[in-house]
Write a protein that holds these residues in place. Structure first.
Motif, short mmCIF file in Angstrom:
data_model
loop_
_atom_site.label_atom_id
_atom_site.label_comp_id
_atom_site.label_asym_id
_atom_site.label_seq_id
_atom_site.Cartn_x
_atom_site.Cartn_y
_atom_site.Cartn_z
N THR A 170 0.82 -1.21 0.00
CA THR A 170 0.00 0.00 0.00
C THR A 170 0.85 1.26 0.00
O THR A 170 1.87 1.35 0.68
N GLU B 156 -3.61 4.36 0.42
CA GLU B 156 -4.81 3.59 0.07
C GLU B 156 -5.84 3.65 1.19
O GLU B 156 -6.55 2.69 1.47
N LEU C 30 6.78 -0.89 -5.56
CA LEU C 30 5.95 -2.08 -5.36
C LEU C 30 6.80 -3.34 -5.20
O LEU C 30 6.56 -4.18 -4.33
N GLU D 9 0.12 -12.27 -4.28
CA GLU D 9 0.21 -10.82 -4.46
C GLU D 9 -1.17 -10.29 -4.81
O GLU D 9 -1.83 -10.84 -5.71
N ASP E 225 -3.41 -6.31 -5.20
CA ASP E 225 -3.48 -4.86 -5.04
C ASP E 225 -4.52 -4.47 -3.97
O ASP E 225 -5.49 -5.20 -3.75
N ASP F 39 -6.43 -1.73 -4.18
CA ASP F 39 -7.42 -0.77 -4.69
C ASP F 39 -8.70 -1.39 -5.26
O ASP F 39 -9.51 -0.68 -5.86
N SER G 40 -8.85 -3.61 -7.65
CA SER G 40 -8.72 -4.08 -9.04
C SER G 40 -8.72 -5.60 -9.10
O SER G 40 -9.18 -6.19 -10.07
N TYR H 29 6.86 -1.82 -11.57
CA TYR H 29 5.89 -2.84 -11.97
C TYR H 29 6.50 -3.91 -12.84
O TYR H 29 5.93 -4.98 -13.03
N ARG I 155 -9.58 0.97 -10.30
CA ARG I 155 -9.92 1.53 -8.99
C ARG I 155 -10.97 2.63 -9.12
O ARG I 155 -10.99 3.38 -10.09
N SER J 86 -3.83 6.13 -8.93
CA SER J 86 -2.85 5.17 -9.43
C SER J 86 -1.44 5.69 -9.19
O SER J 86 -1.20 6.88 -9.27
#
Ligand SMILES: Nc1nc2c(ncn2[C@@H]2O[C@H](COP(=O)(O)OP(=O)(O)O)[C@@H](O)[C@H]2O)c(=O)[nH]1
Ligand SMILES: [Mg+2]
Length: 250
Positions: free
Chosen positions: A13, A16, A72, A93, A95, A97, A99, A182, A209, A214
């Motif tokens: 995070t 967030e 990340l 793993e 996210d 948000d 997604s 990423y 999201r 982002s």
């Protein structure tokens, strides 16, 4: 989740606060036996404090407080090490948000029974992307295509970040990951495939999201482009020299 006794879902995070509670609640409902590790990079918006409150109330939620926004990939590597030290046998793993759908996690874990790594995939039949701007989808699809061309990975959604690993898979590759942004997702997949381990793709629904911002940036895209191109050139050069050697031997 039959085979895996101890499952850890790592959620990185950075700012967030609007998302972290809802995603953890959904995850606890969808996969009640899985533990959660929130890896927070000292978010200025107070995400870390919200995470602490959740961890105080629920022994299956843990928080790793990191000092600064270091990408990340770095947050995930620290999270993987935390989980491996504690004997988790599947690590995931996801996210923060919204997604990635927590309700699709059990499907990923079922597929992990027959593979070394499972990728939640937007680009296999049944997979989809909801609410992404066309430019962002183009960047993602273009990135996957470019990476496939360069390093020949047999994976449709190379940059996807909803991934599950067996502990043994991570132990084999964790010392070889060099990407911070990423491109980390490409790096993980590339390391797994190049060791002869198997990657299964499971269709997922990726929803852009609705809250918060982002953290995607130009620097992240450039890191990915440079790294995949360098890997691709050395991979193709290796193939070329092997082919030339085989011609000489004939
Ligand atoms: N700890 C940490 N998390 C990050 C960092 N960058 C992104 N994230 C988290 O990684 C996940 C994906 O990031 P997001 O901004 O949604 O990227 P996008 O979906 O590609 O636009 C979210 O949970 C972010 O909060 C970072 O530098 N450190
Ligand atoms: Mg996102």
């Amino acid at each position: 989740m039959q085979q895996f006794e101890k499952v850890l879902v790592i959620i990185p995070t950075f700012n967030e606060k609007e998302n972290i509670e809802a995603i953890c609640e959904r995850l606890r409902r969808a996969a009640p036996r899985a533990d959660i590790l929130i890896a927070d990079d000292n978010s200025p918006d107070g995400t870390g404090r919200i995470a602490d409150r959740m961890a105080d109330a629920d022994p299956q939620i843990h928080v790793m407080h990191r000092t600064a926004k270091n990408g990340l990939g770095a947050a995930y590597l620290a999270g993987f090490r935390w989980g491996l030290e504690r004997g988790y046998d599947a690590l995931v793993e996801m996210d923060a948000d919204g997604s990635h759908q927590p309700e699709q996690l059990p499907g990923l874990l079922t597929a992990l029974e027959g593979a070394d790594m499972v990728k939640g995939s937007r680009y296999v039949p049944g997979g989809q992307v909801v609410n992404w701007p066309k430019t962002r989808e183009l960047l993602s699809r273009g990135g996957s295509l470019w990476t496939r061309l360069m390093i020949g990975l047999p994976v449709a959604d190379i940059t996807g970040g909803f991934n599950a690993f067996r502990a043994a898979t991570l132990k084999a590759i964790i010392g070889h990951i060099t990407s911070a942004g990423y491109n980390f997702q490409v790096d993980l997949t590339w390391q797994v495939v190049s060791r002869g381990m198997t990657v299964a793709e499971v269709p997922i629904t990726f929803v852009e999201r609705q809250l918060g911002q982002s953290k995607m940036s130009g620097a992240i895209v450039i890191e990915a482009l440079l790294k995949t191109t360098a890997w691709g050139l050395s991979h193709r050069f290796g193939q070329l020299t092997a082919w030339l050697r085989s011609l000489v031997k004939r």
